[in-house]
Design a protein around this motif. Structure first.
Motif, PDB file in Angstrom:
ATOM      1  N   ILE A  72      32.526  36.751   7.045  1.00 39.02           N
ATOM      2  CA  ILE A  72      33.692  37.532   6.864  1.00 39.02           C
ATOM      3  C   ILE A  72      34.294  37.745   8.123  1.00 39.02           C
ATOM      4  CG2 ILE A  72      34.775  39.723   6.248  1.00 39.02           C
ATOM      5  CD1 ILE A  72      32.894  39.764   3.898  1.00 39.02           C
ATOM      6  N   SER A  73      33.455  38.380   9.282  1.00 41.89           N
ATOM      7  CA  SER A  73      33.999  38.838  10.471  1.00 41.89           C
ATOM      8  C   SER A  73      34.303  37.754  11.422  1.00 41.89           C
ATOM      9  CB  SER A  73      33.017  39.560  10.974  1.00 41.89           C
ATOM     10  OG  SER A  73      31.754  39.167  11.283  1.00 41.89           O
ATOM     11  N   ARG A  74      33.630  36.614  11.535  1.00 41.13           N
ATOM     12  CA  ARG A  74      33.665  35.760  12.606  1.00 41.13           C
ATOM     13  C   ARG A  74      34.392  34.145  11.825  1.00 41.13           C
ATOM     14  NH1 ARG A  74      30.986  31.108  14.098  1.00 41.13           N
ATOM     15  NH2 ARG A  74      29.381  31.448  12.529  1.00 41.13           N
ATOM     16  N   GLN A  75      33.611  33.793  10.799  1.00 42.85           N
ATOM     17  CA  GLN A  75      34.101  32.436  10.455  1.00 42.85           C
ATOM     18  C   GLN A  75      35.421  32.879   9.944  1.00 42.85           C
ATOM     19  OE1 GLN A  75      31.182  30.400   7.885  1.00 42.85           O
ATOM     20  NE2 GLN A  75      29.437  31.400   9.031  1.00 42.85           N
ATOM     21  N   TRP A  76      35.603  33.652   9.124  1.00 45.41           N
ATOM     22  CA  TRP A  76      37.091  33.919   8.378  1.00 45.41           C
ATOM     23  C   TRP A  76      37.930  34.705   9.251  1.00 45.41           C
ATOM     24  CZ3 TRP A  76      37.880  37.636   3.618  1.00 45.41           C
ATOM     25  CH2 TRP A  76      39.263  37.663   3.230  1.00 45.41           C
ATOM     26  N   GLY A  77      37.436  35.778   9.666  1.00 49.79           N
ATOM     27  CA  GLY A  77      38.201  36.786  10.833  1.00 49.79           C
ATOM     28  C   GLY A  77      38.654  35.899  12.058  1.00 49.79           C
ATOM     29  N   GLU A  78      37.846  35.307  12.506  1.00 48.20           N
ATOM     30  CA  GLU A  78      38.004  34.771  13.947  1.00 48.20           C
ATOM     31  C   GLU A  78      38.479  33.254  13.896  1.00 48.20           C
ATOM     32  OE1 GLU A  78      34.899  35.414  16.771  1.00 48.20           O
ATOM     33  OE2 GLU A  78      34.788  37.700  16.222  1.00 48.20           O
ATOM     34  N   LEU A  79      37.417  32.454  13.196  1.00 45.97           N
ATOM     35  CA  LEU A  79      37.972  30.997  13.287  1.00 45.97           C
ATOM     36  C   LEU A  79      39.104  30.666  12.307  1.00 45.97           C
ATOM     37  CD1 LEU A  79      34.141  29.727  13.364  1.00 45.97           C
ATOM     38  CD2 LEU A  79      35.922  29.643  15.163  1.00 45.97           C
ATOM     39  N   ARG A  80      38.889  31.579  11.139  1.00 47.12           N
ATOM     40  CA  ARG A  80      40.123  31.337  10.060  1.00 47.12           C
ATOM     41  C   ARG A  80      39.999  29.907   9.673  1.00 47.12           C
ATOM     42  NH1 ARG A  80      42.183  34.991  13.747  1.00 47.12           N
ATOM     43  NH2 ARG A  80      42.994  33.080  15.151  1.00 47.12           N
ATOM     44  N   ILE A  81      41.119  29.170   9.515  1.00 47.57           N
ATOM     45  CA  ILE A  81      41.142  27.776   8.857  1.00 47.57           C
ATOM     46  C   ILE A  81      40.146  26.810   9.510  1.00 47.57           C
ATOM     47  CG2 ILE A  81      43.016  26.863  10.368  1.00 47.57           C
ATOM     48  CD1 ILE A  81      42.728  26.578   6.413  1.00 47.57           C
ATOM     49  N   ARG A  82      39.726  26.861  10.932  1.00 48.52           N
ATOM     50  CA  ARG A  82      38.983  26.034  11.478  1.00 48.52           C
ATOM     51  C   ARG A  82      37.502  25.920  10.804  1.00 48.52           C
ATOM     52  NH1 ARG A  82      39.056  28.724  17.271  1.00 48.52           N
ATOM     53  NH2 ARG A  82      37.234  27.395  17.732  1.00 48.52           N
ATOM     54  N   SER A  83      37.174  27.013  10.100  1.00 47.85           N
ATOM     55  CA  SER A  83      35.838  27.216   9.564  1.00 47.85           C
ATOM     56  C   SER A  83      35.518  26.180   8.412  1.00 47.85           C
ATOM     57  CB  SER A  83      35.534  28.411   8.957  1.00 47.85           C
ATOM     58  OG  SER A  83      35.223  29.575   9.941  1.00 47.85           O
ATOM     59  N   TRP A  84      36.889  25.496   7.767  1.00 48.59           N
ATOM     60  CA  TRP A  84      36.691  24.386   6.876  1.00 48.59           C
ATOM     61  C   TRP A  84      35.616  23.238   7.608  1.00 48.59           C
ATOM     62  CZ3 TRP A  84      36.764  24.955   1.794  1.00 48.59           C
ATOM     63  CH2 TRP A  84      37.754  26.055   1.393  1.00 48.59           C
ATOM     64  N   ASP A  85      36.048  23.112   8.871  1.00 48.23           N
ATOM     65  CA  ASP A  85      35.367  21.801   9.509  1.00 48.23           C
ATOM     66  C   ASP A  85      34.100  22.642  10.521  1.00 48.23           C
ATOM     67  OD1 ASP A  85      36.750  19.615   8.761  1.00 48.23           O
ATOM     68  OD2 ASP A  85      38.464  20.311  10.078  1.00 48.23           O
ATOM     69  N   GLU A  86      34.477  23.619  11.102  1.00 47.60           N
ATOM     70  CA  GLU A  86      33.466  23.922  12.183  1.00 47.60           C
ATOM     71  C   GLU A  86      32.503  24.924  11.801  1.00 47.60           C
ATOM     72  OE1 GLU A  86      35.282  25.902  15.705  1.00 47.60           O
ATOM     73  OE2 GLU A  86      36.913  24.560  15.589  1.00 47.60           O
ATOM     74  N   SER A  87      32.421  25.609  10.393  1.00 49.64           N
ATOM     75  CA  SER A  87      31.496  26.240   9.981  1.00 49.64           C
ATOM     76  C   SER A  87      31.026  25.677   8.526  1.00 49.64           C
ATOM     77  CB  SER A  87      31.920  27.888   9.450  1.00 49.64           C
ATOM     78  OG  SER A  87      32.421  28.457  10.641  1.00 49.64           O
ATOM     79  N   GLY A  88      31.445  24.414   8.442  1.00 46.27           N
ATOM     80  CA  GLY A  88      30.741  23.573   7.356  1.00 46.27           C
ATOM     81  C   GLY A  88      31.397  23.985   5.836  1.00 46.27           C
ATOM     82  N   TRP A  89      32.397  24.623   5.833  1.00 48.32           N
ATOM     83  CA  TRP A  89      32.948  25.313   4.361  1.00 48.32           C
ATOM     84  C   TRP A  89      33.150  24.121   3.503  1.00 48.32           C
ATOM     85  CZ3 TRP A  89      37.315  29.526   5.357  1.00 48.32           C
ATOM     86  CH2 TRP A  89      36.516  30.643   6.077  1.00 48.32           C
ATOM     87  N   TRP A  90      33.700  22.677   4.177  1.00 48.90           N
ATOM     88  CA  TRP A  90      34.243  21.905   3.310  1.00 48.90           C
ATOM     89  C   TRP A  90      32.855  21.167   2.645  1.00 48.90           C
ATOM     90  CZ3 TRP A  90      38.322  20.579   0.731  1.00 48.90           C
ATOM     91  CH2 TRP A  90      38.502  19.351   0.042  1.00 48.90           C
ATOM     92  N   THR A  91      31.819  20.943   2.975  1.00 49.79           N
ATOM     93  CA  THR A  91      30.840  20.295   2.619  1.00 49.79           C
ATOM     94  C   THR A  91      29.551  21.307   2.044  1.00 49.79           C
ATOM     95  OG1 THR A  91      29.537  20.503   5.051  1.00 49.79           O
ATOM     96  CG2 THR A  91      31.041  18.433   4.405  1.00 49.79           C
ATOM     97  N   ALA A  92      30.027  22.551   1.992  1.00 51.09           N
ATOM     98  CA  ALA A  92      29.042  23.584   1.385  1.00 51.09           C
ATOM     99  C   ALA A  92      28.458  22.962  -0.006  1.00 51.09           C
ATOM    100  CB  ALA A  92      29.606  24.916   1.447  1.00 51.09           C
ATOM    101  N   PRO A  93      29.440  22.574  -1.010  1.00 56.90           N
ATOM    102  CA  PRO A  93      28.866  22.386  -2.329  1.00 56.90           C
ATOM    103  C   PRO A  93      27.951  21.356  -2.428  1.00 56.90           C
ATOM    104  CG  PRO A  93      31.281  22.642  -2.353  1.00 56.90           C
ATOM    105  CD  PRO A  93      31.194  22.570  -0.795  1.00 56.90           C
ATOM    106  N   GLU A  94      27.943  20.349  -1.450  1.00 60.01           N
ATOM    107  CA  GLU A  94      26.960  19.408  -1.754  1.00 60.01           C
ATOM    108  C   GLU A  94      25.793  19.742  -0.868  1.00 60.01           C
ATOM    109  OE1 GLU A  94      30.559  18.432  -2.668  1.00 60.01           O
ATOM    110  OE2 GLU A  94      30.391  18.132  -0.599  1.00 60.01           O
ATOM    111  N   ARG A  95      26.037  20.493   0.197  1.00 60.23           N
ATOM    112  CA  ARG A  95      24.767  20.724   1.200  1.00 60.23           C
ATOM    113  C   ARG A  95      24.176  21.726   0.523  1.00 60.23           C
ATOM    114  NH1 ARG A  95      27.962  22.940   4.741  1.00 60.23           N
ATOM    115  NH2 ARG A  95      27.411  25.098   4.293  1.00 60.23           N
TER     116      ARG A  95
END
Length: 417
Positions: A72-95
């Protein structure tokens, strides 16, 4: 005295003097001291309550709040949209699917996490019918577990209307007798949600395949409690929730298993931009992605999904066989304690005596069960009630102790007395 691991379950209509006089408290302490999983209990947020409702909602792993706070605080609060790539949000369902895979006996690349169990049941049943009909248009029956959790039945009926099939409800043990050349798909629960009775996944899967149909298994009451063996037994499709024995949290996303060789033929009734071969191409026509990604629909529920990913850390270094051994020992011991403590004739065990037919819960039929469970909860023993007369106690081996089992039986006896 019978050993807790023997599988012998007492007749609860009698109370042998030897068992009644035994020091079950001391035995519980010894069993806990010898328990190879005892250190896992420290990984959960627990109190003095005896928590035997993990088959409805698993306990909170202690490290999850900190991990979610970072999301919440870093991935969403700071990185925001970048987290889809940088925090691996996009690949989470398969990972995360690949992390669940060994717990249900599946190789990587066959499980995708997302949506609810009900939604995934719908995807799986409709896709199974479509695959079966592609080979034989005459297959127009969906066989469904007549004892199933109600939602599975509702979904199966909707899938039947959509595909022009008819529903054939039958008890799991009678499934082989109704299979035939018209059977397209079979939807079964691995364990009965009321009694915990474990159904024959290997044998029923073989019977369905021998009839030329596909099988969909609902693993909600077994994944994380016992070996499933999806790959070993050639299961076609499977679904399951993650908030019970996997401790993913309330409403945590479910998962969908599609056997690797079926994935090119998996035709989801809910195609979405996340399951498109080019999700960011924004093309008007749908082209399915390769692999288990076909099971995705829309944007993943990131907060609950990453809470689940964190919760799965408690499985590091744990073998499902060890979990199963403790589960059976716990349920055996609890039934012995019930037989020793509870007044004669007050409860009847619905739990199968045979280990091969038992999940990871104990169901006791009891007059006034709803009121009895309310009073148990008031006294610090949390199970649940299923209408009209069933007390249900779930045993999650990662955090339930033999001391918990003994205390629960003792408090039950006091409550009924």
């Amino acid at each position: 005295m019978s050993d807790a691991r023997s599988g012998a379950v007492p007749d609860l209509t009698t109370v042998p003097d030897l068992v009644a006089e035994a020091d079950l408290t001391a035995e519980a302490a010894k069993l806990d001291a010898d328990d190879g999983l005892r250190d896992k209990r420290e990984l959960f947020v627990l109190d003095e309550t005896v928590y035997l409702d993990g088959n409805s909602l698993g306990a909170l792993p202690a490290h999850v709040p900190g991990r979610v706070a970072d999301v919440i605080s870093r991935q969403w609060g700071e990185l925001r949209i970048r987290s889809w790539d940088e925090s691996g949000w996009w690949t989470a369902p398969e990972r995360i699917g690949d992390r669940i895979a060994p717990l249900v006996g599946a190789a990587p690349g066959q499980i995708v996490v997302g949506d609810s169990t009900s939604v995934n049941v719908f995807k799986a049943v409709v896709a199974a019918v479509r695959i079966a009909r592609a080979a034989d248009e005459g297959r127009d029956e969906i066989v469904v577990d007549a004892t199933t959790f109600p939602t599975d039945g509702y979904i199966a009926e909707s899938a039947a209307r959509l595909t022009g099939c008819r529903i054939v409800p039958v008890a799991p043990g009678d499934v082989p007798g109704v299979l035939g050349e018209r059977t397209a798909a079979v939807l079964l629960n691995h364990a009965d949600y009321r009694t915990g009775r474990l159904h024959d996944l290997p044998g029923l899967t073989r019977a369905v395949h021998d009839a030329g149909a596909l099988v969909v298994w609902d693993l909600c009451h077994t994944a994380g409690a016992l070996p499933v063996g999806l790959d070993e037994h050639g299961v076609d499709l499977a679904v399951g929730c993650t908030y019970k024995y996997l401790n993913g949290g309330p409403g945590s996303p479910a998962y969908l298993y599609v056997r690797a060789d079926l994935q090119p033929r998996f035709d989801s009734p809910l195609p979405g931009w996340n399951s498109h071969a080019e999700p960011f191409g924004m093309r008007p026509g749908f082209a399915a992605a390769d692999g288990a990604v076909r099971g995705r629909v829309g944007t993943p529920d990131i907060l609950s999904m990453l809470a689940l990913e964190a919760a799965l850390d408690v499985w590091d270094g744990v073998g499902v066989d060890a979990v199963r051994a403790k589960s059976l020992a716990l349920t055996d011991f609890f039934l012995r304690c019930v037989g020793a403590y509870v007044p004669q004739g007050r409860v009847e065990s619905l739990t199968p005596a045979a280990h091969a037919e038992r999940g990871s819960q104990v169901a006791l039929r009891c007059a006034g069960a709803g009121d009895v469970m309310r009073r148990l909860i008031e006294r610090g023993v949390v199970g649940d009630y299923r209408a009209p007369d069933v007390l249900r106690f779930g045993f999650t081996p990662l955090y339930v102790s033999f001391g918990d089992a003994e205390r629960a039986a003792r408090v039950l006896a006091d409550t009924l007395d």
